[in-house]
Design a protein around this motif. Structure first.
Motif, mmCIF file in Angstrom:
data_model
loop_
_atom_site.group_PDB
_atom_site.id
_atom_site.type_symbol
_atom_site.label_atom_id
_atom_site.label_comp_id
_atom_site.label_asym_id
_atom_site.label_seq_id
_atom_site.Cartn_x
_atom_site.Cartn_y
_atom_site.Cartn_z
ATOM 1 N N UNK A 115 1.015 -1.158 0.320
ATOM 2 C CA UNK A 115 0.110 -0.089 -0.017
ATOM 3 C C UNK A 115 0.890 1.369 -0.077
ATOM 4 N N UNK A 116 1.797 1.209 0.742
ATOM 5 C CA UNK A 116 2.969 2.340 1.015
ATOM 6 C C UNK A 116 3.620 2.697 -0.365
ATOM 7 N N UNK A 117 3.940 1.723 -1.070
ATOM 8 C CA UNK A 117 4.595 1.661 -2.266
ATOM 9 C C UNK A 117 3.716 1.824 -3.519
ATOM 10 N N UNK A 118 2.448 2.399 -3.425
ATOM 11 C CA UNK A 118 1.532 2.290 -4.214
ATOM 12 C C UNK A 118 1.939 3.400 -5.675
ATOM 13 N N UNK A 167 2.900 -5.153 -5.832
ATOM 14 C CA UNK A 167 3.911 -5.343 -6.742
ATOM 15 C C UNK A 167 5.458 -5.501 -5.908
ATOM 16 N N UNK A 168 6.113 -6.410 -5.737
ATOM 17 C CA UNK A 168 7.094 -6.762 -4.898
ATOM 18 C C UNK A 168 8.128 -5.750 -5.595
ATOM 19 N N UNK A 169 8.423 -5.570 -6.779
ATOM 20 C CA UNK A 169 9.450 -4.712 -7.438
ATOM 21 C C UNK A 169 9.333 -3.508 -6.971
ATOM 22 N N UNK A 170 8.060 -3.153 -6.813
ATOM 23 C CA UNK A 170 7.859 -1.409 -6.350
ATOM 24 C C UNK A 170 8.266 -1.203 -4.881
ATOM 25 N N UNK A 171 7.965 -2.390 -4.160
ATOM 26 C CA UNK A 171 8.376 -2.090 -2.459
ATOM 27 C C UNK A 171 9.756 -2.401 -2.711
ATOM 28 N N UNK A 172 10.498 -3.062 -3.536
ATOM 29 C CA UNK A 172 11.987 -3.210 -3.102
ATOM 30 C C UNK A 172 12.713 -1.837 -3.662
#
Length: 392
Positions: free
Chosen positions: A100-103, A159-164
């Protein structure tokens, strides 16, 4: 006061409130109020169920705010639905909070700030100090970010990539105030690695550990930068290096290579070399070739030129650099300067013996440097070469 306990519980408490129907912005405010109350009450009376206590207090604060806000009358029916006191649900929503925070609708700076607040459990003041901005500025940034994600479904895939990417941004922000953002990024990435079985999550954690292991040697006592080749390797954190290498090896064994694993492999080769002269530059070039294949990033190609210059000589490095324009295309089609292009060119020209060109490029790089420490370092390099050029 066990600050670590509070910070570990905050994401779960926030997730519970959101699942009960509170929108993200109001729930996050309520959780922050509950954490403040815990700091006041717990030292003298620690509850038997800290998580349940936080959920109860946060939910009541949310309901109080709901009653007081006429614009939120549509949620007044929640007042009659307060669950009976008891143990808090065991559901851990930390992972969903990451997503959510990496939307994607958030800017990178807003995503980082919101992650530190909602998942990291840091206060607005701490985040503002870390970013060297006024607290009111950071409060506005976080408030806008919360409003942006308030309408997002909490259970939608992330999206894991966005979180990373967000965690990598946190790590690269540096260290200031009373929050060490690099250490905080490692803590958050450990959390994510415990919840997501993904080789790139492990790769990012390994990369952070390997870079962080050199932290104590990156600057001199006067604050000036110390290049990698000149760092005191005896002061590197060998435990962090060993852990990073172990995590990386396990990730690479899964044969699902990603850019963070490739970057970590390069960092591991630097960490493995007893001296700068013993660095395996040939293998580093091979890993940069993998990174170019994965990302085709101009910055990666720039770093590859340095590695080629070390492996095959400065002329080869300059040839690799010549194939790379000093600006990268943007969405508008116009070029954007590649960070540190002039600095790399200066270094390779110096190694090739062209001191006049190197001095000019060091001065140009200093003018474009993103921070004072790097500007001072590059200015000293230019001055050093100019002094040599003036000698008879």
């Amino acid at each position: 006061m066990d600050e670590a306990l509070l910070r570990s519980l905050a994401p779960s408490v926030l997730g519970i409130l959101v699942r009960r129907g509170a929108d993200f912005a109001a729930a996050e405010d309520a959780v922050q109020d509950a954490l403040v109350e815990a700091v006041r009450v717990w030292p003298g009376d620690l509850p038997r169920d800290p998580k349940g206590w936080l959920v109860t207090v946060a939910w009541r604060r949310f309901l109080d705010a709901t009653r007081a806000d006429a614009a939120r009358r549509r949620r007044e029916d929640l007042v009659d639905e307060e669950p009976a006191p008891g143990p808090a649900p065991a559901v851990d929503d930390t992972l969903q909070l990451y997503f959510l925070c990496a939307h994607p609708s958030l800017t990178s700076s807003s995503a980082v700030a919101l992650t530190l607040r909602a998942v990291g459990g840091l206060t607005t003041r701490q985040i503002a100090q870390a970013y060297l901005v006024p607290e009111v500025t950071m409060a506005q940034r976080i408030s806008r970010a919360k409003r942006t994600v308030s309408g997002v479904r909490f259970d939608q895939p992330g999206d894991v990539a966005t979180v990373l990417r967000v965690l990598y941004l946190v790590f690269n922000e540096g260290y200031s105030g009373d929050v060490d953002l690099a250490a905080e990024a490692i803590r958050l990435t450990r959390q994510l690695a415990a919840r997501v079985d993904h080789p790139e999550v492990a790769g990012l954690l390994a990369l952070m550990l390997l870079h962080h292991a050199r932290r104590a040697t990156r600057t001199a006592s006067d604050g000036s930068l110390v290049p990698l080749a000149e760092q005191d390797r005896g002061r590197w954190d060998t435990e962090a290096i060993a852990e990073g290498v172990e995590i990386l090896q396990a990730a690479l064994a899964r044969d699902r290579l990603g850019e963070f694993q490739a970057q970590a492999a390069i960092a591991a080769l630097h960490a493995d070399a007893p001296t700068a002269e013993e660095t395996d530059w040939v293998q580093i070039v091979e890993w940069y070739d993998e990174l170019v294949r994965l990302t085709d990033s101009p910055v990666v190609r720039l770093n590859r030129a340095v590695a080629v210059g070390e492996a095959d000589g400065p002329r080869a490095g300059l040839a690799a650099l010549a194939a790379l324009d000093d600006s990268s295309p943007t969405s508008s089609g116009r070029g954007r300067p590649i960070p540190r292009h002039a600095a790399v060119a200066a270094y390779l020209h110096e190694r090739d013996g062209d001191l006049a060109t190197a001095a000019r490029l060091y001065a140009e790089a200093a003018h474009k440097a993103p921070d004072l420490a790097e500007r001072d370092h590059l200015t000293r390099q230019a001055a050093r070469l100019n002094t040599r050029l003036r000698r008879p």
